[in-house]
Design a protein around this motif. Structure first.
Motif, PDB file in Angstrom:
ATOM      1  N   LEU A   1     -39.954   2.440  61.413  1.00  0.00           N
ATOM      2  CA  LEU A   1     -40.964   3.629  61.340  1.00  0.00           C
ATOM      3  C   LEU A   1     -41.001   4.375  60.394  1.00  0.00           C
ATOM      4  CD1 LEU A   1     -39.684   5.287  65.090  1.00  0.00           C
ATOM      5  CD2 LEU A   1     -41.603   3.894  64.331  1.00  0.00           C
ATOM      6  N   THR A   2     -40.150   4.761  59.462  1.00  0.00           N
ATOM      7  CA  THR A   2     -40.307   5.151  58.182  1.00  0.00           C
ATOM      8  C   THR A   2     -41.015   4.425  57.348  1.00  0.00           C
ATOM      9  OG1 THR A   2     -38.230   6.208  58.250  1.00  0.00           O
ATOM     10  CG2 THR A   2     -39.066   6.067  56.245  1.00  0.00           C
ATOM     11  N   ASP A   3     -40.813   2.975  57.139  1.00  0.00           N
ATOM     12  CA  ASP A   3     -41.677   2.205  56.372  1.00  0.00           C
ATOM     13  C   ASP A   3     -43.119   2.271  56.976  1.00  0.00           C
ATOM     14  OD1 ASP A   3     -42.042  -0.280  54.583  1.00  0.00           O
ATOM     15  OD2 ASP A   3     -42.567  -1.237  56.379  1.00  0.00           O
ATOM     16  N   LEU A   4     -43.168   2.305  58.276  1.00  0.00           N
ATOM     17  CA  LEU A   4     -44.847   2.423  58.712  1.00  0.00           C
ATOM     18  C   LEU A   4     -45.279   3.564  58.216  1.00  0.00           C
ATOM     19  CD1 LEU A   4     -46.800   1.067  60.499  1.00  0.00           C
ATOM     20  CD2 LEU A   4     -45.554   2.432  62.499  1.00  0.00           C
ATOM     21  N   VAL A   5     -44.732   4.953  58.437  1.00  0.00           N
ATOM     22  CA  VAL A   5     -45.306   5.930  58.129  1.00  0.00           C
ATOM     23  C   VAL A   5     -45.580   6.058  56.526  1.00  0.00           C
ATOM     24  CG1 VAL A   5     -44.929   8.654  57.683  1.00  0.00           C
ATOM     25  CG2 VAL A   5     -44.320   7.366  59.835  1.00  0.00           C
ATOM     26  N   LEU A   6     -44.769   5.529  55.713  1.00  0.00           N
ATOM     27  CA  LEU A   6     -44.935   5.550  54.143  1.00  0.00           C
ATOM     28  C   LEU A   6     -46.091   4.668  54.031  1.00  0.00           C
ATOM     29  CD1 LEU A   6     -41.250   5.192  52.838  1.00  0.00           C
ATOM     30  CD2 LEU A   6     -42.995   7.404  52.926  1.00  0.00           C
ATOM     31  N   ARG A   7     -46.499   3.645  54.736  1.00  0.00           N
ATOM     32  CA  ARG A   7     -47.445   2.574  54.439  1.00  0.00           C
ATOM     33  C   ARG A   7     -48.781   3.065  55.126  1.00  0.00           C
ATOM     34  NH1 ARG A   7     -47.523  -1.647  57.058  1.00  0.00           N
ATOM     35  NH2 ARG A   7     -45.585  -1.401  58.366  1.00  0.00           N
ATOM     36  N   GLY A   8     -48.908   4.552  55.618  1.00  0.00           N
ATOM     37  CA  GLY A   8     -50.027   5.067  55.958  1.00  0.00           C
ATOM     38  C   GLY A   8     -50.287   4.587  57.599  1.00  0.00           C
ATOM     39  N   GLY A   9     -49.484   4.249  58.249  1.00  0.00           N
ATOM     40  CA  GLY A   9     -49.812   3.991  59.541  1.00  0.00           C
ATOM     41  C   GLY A   9     -50.215   5.065  60.437  1.00  0.00           C
ATOM     42  N   ASP A  10     -51.085   4.760  61.277  1.00  0.00           N
ATOM     43  CA  ASP A  10     -51.701   5.960  62.303  1.00  0.00           C
ATOM     44  C   ASP A  10     -50.892   5.893  63.566  1.00  0.00           C
ATOM     45  OD1 ASP A  10     -52.575   3.818  63.559  1.00  0.00           O
ATOM     46  OD2 ASP A  10     -54.591   4.131  62.975  1.00  0.00           O
ATOM     47  N   LEU A  11     -51.177   6.719  64.642  1.00  0.00           N
ATOM     48  CA  LEU A  11     -50.486   7.008  65.811  1.00  0.00           C
ATOM     49  C   LEU A  11     -50.575   5.572  66.489  1.00  0.00           C
ATOM     50  CD1 LEU A  11     -48.923   8.920  67.752  1.00  0.00           C
ATOM     51  CD2 LEU A  11     -51.025   9.532  68.544  1.00  0.00           C
ATOM     52  N   PRO A  12     -51.678   4.899  66.743  1.00  0.00           N
ATOM     53  CA  PRO A  12     -51.513   3.622  67.664  1.00  0.00           C
ATOM     54  C   PRO A  12     -50.716   2.638  66.897  1.00  0.00           C
ATOM     55  CG  PRO A  12     -53.787   4.304  67.357  1.00  0.00           C
ATOM     56  CD  PRO A  12     -53.063   5.346  66.295  1.00  0.00           C
ATOM     57  N   ASP A  13     -50.531   2.441  65.399  1.00  0.00           N
ATOM     58  CA  ASP A  13     -49.285   1.759  64.852  1.00  0.00           C
ATOM     59  C   ASP A  13     -47.933   2.345  65.122  1.00  0.00           C
ATOM     60  OD1 ASP A  13     -51.381   0.440  63.574  1.00  0.00           O
ATOM     61  OD2 ASP A  13     -51.440   1.807  61.964  1.00  0.00           O
ATOM     62  N   VAL A  14     -47.774   3.462  65.027  1.00  0.00           N
ATOM     63  CA  VAL A  14     -46.297   4.155  65.481  1.00  0.00           C
ATOM     64  C   VAL A  14     -46.161   3.735  67.103  1.00  0.00           C
ATOM     65  CG1 VAL A  14     -44.985   6.065  65.907  1.00  0.00           C
ATOM     66  CG2 VAL A  14     -46.456   5.887  63.890  1.00  0.00           C
ATOM     67  N   ALA A  15     -47.253   3.851  67.843  1.00  0.00           N
ATOM     68  CA  ALA A  15     -46.956   3.461  69.330  1.00  0.00           C
ATOM     69  C   ALA A  15     -46.547   2.059  69.467  1.00  0.00           C
ATOM     70  CB  ALA A  15     -48.251   3.819  70.134  1.00  0.00           C
TER      71      ALA A  15
END
Length: 330
Positions: free
Chosen positions: A268-282
């Motif tokens: 999740l940290t990697d995803l947020v750092l790469r600019g992921g949005d809420l659907p990506d996090v879900a």
């Protein structure tokens, strides 16, 4: 029966009877028959009578040797059987069964000490018919068994209720009377100075226990104490291993949960750092949980979902808000 015409005939007859294992009556009859026939003189009859008495003593000695040999064989078989047992309860049942058979008594039983309570409890019996007797608890020094447990010495009585050597109590005497016991022999079950309990042999009629019988039951108790101690140690080892396995399983599960949490945090940290949005996090959270995820805002508006959205359950949502924790909707 061949007529006795000379002392040598009678002596040969006595030896033949001894060799064949004849009864005492058959041996004594040789002398009686020689007197009745009247063919031997007084001196020969006296010598024959002495020989007859000697033959009877020899027979008794041989019978005693055979009896002891049978007892030692039974004791050896008992020791072998006990050594092969590993369950404490099975060992206890085997001990009392063997004790009853070895001494030929009506009832055998065994008590185990509880040092913290300063008492010994009847734990198992063979031949007993009284429920009251089977639940007897003896304080140290009380009754015959309590005295054996306290002193680590064997005690025997031919008539328990008339024997003033023992401290009689109402509940002990009531249980013994309900079982109908009269003669009792008790020997300590001990490992070195530590007394584990008492092994008893008892009859419902008056009986004098011989020194050989006391020694025999004591030998059985010695073997039994070792077998019981070994079985208890093995049982404790089994329980310790089971507890250790359970603890290892718990630790392993906790480690796996920590590894999953660490992996989820990294993803999740990697995803947020790469600019992921809420659907990506879900999608990422659904992957970590191995399921599907639907996200609603406080007003119930659908914000994101990893697969087909799950309908909002107002009752479950209200319960979760009230409890302050997650609530299952199943």
């Amino acid at each position: 029966m061949t007529a006795v015409t000379a002392p040598s005939d009678a002596l040969r007859r006595l030896l033949d009877l001894l060799a064949s294992g004849a009864s005492t009556e058959q041996l004594a009859h040789v002398v009686v028959a020689a007197r009745a026939e009247g063919t031997l003189g007084a001196s020969d009859l006296a010598a024959l009578a002495s020989a007859g008495e000697l033959a009877l003593r020899i027979r008794e000695t041989l019978a005693e040797h055979r009896r002891r040999e049978a007892q030692l064989t039974a004791l050896f078989e008992t020791a072998s059987e006990l050594a092969a047992l590993s369950d404490p309860d099975t060992v206890l049942r085997s001990i009392v069964r063997r004790a009853r058979a070895l001494l030929g008594v009506d009832v055998s039983y065994l008590s185990l000490n509880r040092e913290a309570e300063n008492k010994t409890y009847v734990r198992v019996s063979d031949g007993s018919v009284s429920a009251e007797f089977q639940q007897i608890v003896l304080g140290m020094g009380e009754g015959l068994g309590g005295l054996v447990a306290q002193t680590a010495r064997p005690y025997a009585t031919s008539d328990y209720f008339t024997d003033e050597r023992f401290k009689h109590t109402r509940h002990i005497d009531s249980g013994v009377k309900d079982e109908g016991l009269t003669a009792i022999l008790g020997v300590p079950l001990a490992i070195g100075p530590k007394v584990l309990g008492v092994l008893f042999a008892s009859d419902r009629a008056t009986r004098e226990f011989t020194a050989d019988e006391v020694a025999l039951l004591s030998s059985l108790a010695d073997h039994a104490a070792i077998a019981l101690d070994s079985a208890n140690l093995l049982d404790q080892t089994r329980r310790a291993v089971a507890e250790l396995n359970e603890a290892n399983a718990t630790i392993r599960a906790q480690n796996e949960a920590m590894e999953r949490a660490e992996d989820a945090h990294d993803r999740l940290t990697d995803l947020v750092l790469r600019g992921g949005d809420l659907p990506d996090v879900a999608d990422a959270v659904a992957g970590v949980l191995h399921g599907d995820l639907t996200v609603y805002d406080a007003d119930g508006t659908l914000l994101a979902n990893s697969a087909a959205p799950v309908a909002l359950d107002p009752a479950a949502l209200a319960a979760a808000r009230t409890a302050g924790r997650a609530v299952s909707t199943e």
